[in-house]
Design an enzyme around this catalytic site. Sequence first.
Site, PDB file in Angstrom:
ATOM      1  N   ASN A  10     -25.942 -39.140   3.462  1.00  0.00           N
ATOM      2  CA  ASN A  10     -24.699 -38.371   3.447  1.00  0.00           C
ATOM      3  C   ASN A  10     -24.000 -38.645   4.774  1.00  0.00           C
ATOM      4  O   ASN A  10     -24.357 -38.077   5.795  1.00  0.00           O
ATOM      5  CB  ASN A  10     -25.014 -36.875   3.284  1.00  0.00           C
ATOM      6  CG  ASN A  10     -23.775 -36.013   3.443  1.00  0.00           C
ATOM      7  OD1 ASN A  10     -22.651 -36.522   3.444  1.00  0.00           O
ATOM      8  ND2 ASN A  10     -23.964 -34.712   3.578  1.00  0.00           N
ATOM      9  N   LYS A  12     -21.098 -37.910   5.666  1.00  0.00           N
ATOM     10  CA  LYS A  12     -20.112 -36.876   6.042  1.00  0.00           C
ATOM     11  C   LYS A  12     -18.795 -37.539   6.475  1.00  0.00           C
ATOM     12  O   LYS A  12     -18.482 -38.612   5.988  1.00  0.00           O
ATOM     13  CB  LYS A  12     -20.704 -35.972   7.121  1.00  0.00           C
ATOM     14  CG  LYS A  12     -22.102 -35.478   6.737  1.00  0.00           C
ATOM     15  CD  LYS A  12     -22.615 -34.356   7.573  1.00  0.00           C
ATOM     16  CE  LYS A  12     -23.989 -33.937   7.037  1.00  0.00           C
ATOM     17  NZ  LYS A  12     -24.538 -32.781   7.711  1.00  0.00           N
ATOM     18  N   HIS A 103     -22.365 -29.185  -1.208  1.00  0.00           N
ATOM     19  CA  HIS A 103     -22.974 -29.244   0.121  1.00  0.00           C
ATOM     20  C   HIS A 103     -22.622 -27.976   0.908  1.00  0.00           C
ATOM     21  O   HIS A 103     -21.517 -27.439   0.748  1.00  0.00           O
ATOM     22  CB  HIS A 103     -22.482 -30.494   0.860  1.00  0.00           C
ATOM     23  CG  HIS A 103     -23.239 -30.734   2.126  1.00  0.00           C
ATOM     24  ND1 HIS A 103     -22.937 -30.082   3.294  1.00  0.00           N
ATOM     25  CD2 HIS A 103     -24.312 -31.523   2.384  1.00  0.00           C
ATOM     26  CE1 HIS A 103     -23.796 -30.474   4.225  1.00  0.00           C
ATOM     27  NE2 HIS A 103     -24.644 -31.345   3.704  1.00  0.00           N
ATOM     28  N   GLU A 105     -21.696 -27.509   3.818  1.00  0.00           N
ATOM     29  CA  GLU A 105     -20.455 -27.587   4.616  1.00  0.00           C
ATOM     30  C   GLU A 105     -19.236 -27.346   3.730  1.00  0.00           C
ATOM     31  O   GLU A 105     -18.241 -26.766   4.176  1.00  0.00           O
ATOM     32  CB  GLU A 105     -20.379 -28.955   5.315  1.00  0.00           C
ATOM     33  CG  GLU A 105     -21.361 -29.020   6.491  1.00  0.00           C
ATOM     34  CD  GLU A 105     -21.908 -30.397   6.795  1.00  0.00           C
ATOM     35  OE1 GLU A 105     -21.325 -31.403   6.338  1.00  0.00           O
ATOM     36  OE2 GLU A 105     -22.934 -30.473   7.496  1.00  0.00           O
ATOM     37  N   GLU A 175     -31.438 -27.963   0.839  1.00  0.00           N
ATOM     38  CA  GLU A 175     -31.030 -28.106   2.234  1.00  0.00           C
ATOM     39  C   GLU A 175     -30.909 -26.733   2.889  1.00  0.00           C
ATOM     40  O   GLU A 175     -29.861 -26.077   2.760  1.00  0.00           O
ATOM     41  CB  GLU A 175     -29.677 -28.829   2.317  1.00  0.00           C
ATOM     42  CG  GLU A 175     -29.693 -30.218   1.720  1.00  0.00           C
ATOM     43  CD  GLU A 175     -28.621 -31.102   2.346  1.00  0.00           C
ATOM     44  OE1 GLU A 175     -28.974 -32.122   2.924  1.00  0.00           O
ATOM     45  OE2 GLU A 175     -27.435 -30.733   2.264  1.00  0.00           O
ATOM     46  N   GLY A 181     -28.274 -30.678  10.604  1.00  0.00           N
ATOM     47  CA  GLY A 181     -27.628 -31.118  11.836  1.00  0.00           C
ATOM     48  C   GLY A 181     -28.098 -30.377  13.079  1.00  0.00           C
ATOM     49  O   GLY A 181     -27.477 -30.468  14.134  1.00  0.00           O
ATOM     50  N   SER A 221     -32.081 -32.366   8.897  1.00  0.00           N
ATOM     51  CA  SER A 221     -32.771 -32.955  10.059  1.00  0.00           C
ATOM     52  C   SER A 221     -33.980 -33.800   9.671  1.00  0.00           C
ATOM     53  O   SER A 221     -34.937 -33.910  10.435  1.00  0.00           O
ATOM     54  CB  SER A 221     -33.167 -31.873  11.074  1.00  0.00           C
ATOM     55  OG  SER A 221     -32.006 -31.226  11.571  1.00  0.00           O
TER      56      SER A 221
END
Length: 262
Positions: A10, A12, A103, A105, A175, A181, A221
């Site tokens: 991903n 991003k 996701h 985000e 996730e 991150g 991560s």
Amino acid sequence: MARKPIVAGNWKMNLQRDEARDLVTSLVPLVKDVPNVQILVCPVFTALDAALDGARGSQIEVGAQNLHAAEKDGKLVHAGAYTGEVSAPMLADAGATWVILGHSERRQYFGETDAKVSTKVRAAFEAGIRPIVCVGETLEERDGGRTLDVLATQVKGCLANATPQQARECVIAYEPVWAIGTGRVATTAQAQEAHAFIRKQLAALFDTGVSDAVRIQYGGSMNATNAAELLAQPDVDGGLIGGASLKADSFAAIIRAASQSV
Ligand code: PGA
């Protein structure tokens, strides 16, 4: 049941077209002889064709990170007055075969809900694109003992429109939001517990044929150092990789770890 691991990058909102092409071009020889892993990279819309260009002739597939699914009178709308949006058939036209949906985000910054994700899942399948559906709890939810409730709600809500056959073709990415991150990875026990629970939900919502077949990725991560032990868990069938997918070496190391996990 043996599930083929799937490792997805991903990217991003990173990488210009040349960088995207170069990264995939560097990755191709590193993973050429790695057996039994499905590999994909998910660039921004504008770099889809550059990534496809780099991947040409290899086993690497290319996916998008989102799509827009508009609905009118219960029917999906694939084109029209939605300034700035990209529909599922447009992604297919651009060569994407996968799409990341829901996701954290997107949930956090763009107000994406499970209901919205379920419409997007429907739109993806209508266009012949396979979704990676992301679920995961926040730190507050984990600390409040609500992790499994959150996962149950998200899995049910996101797959509300899916037929059993479609559910089988989905990939679920677990996730934990607190691990994305942050460099703070879930323990193997936390990952396995969540994955096994998601699989149990799939059995309850559909059947064990579906729950046995669905690949569940871990994301948050994951890197070249911690991938092997996470992937060794019986219900961890791959990874959705952010930061560590932006370098060919570290992404290839995770792909090799996935290959050795079967
Ligand atoms: P990360 O991101 O690997 O950088 O934690 C994972 C993701 O957001 O999919």
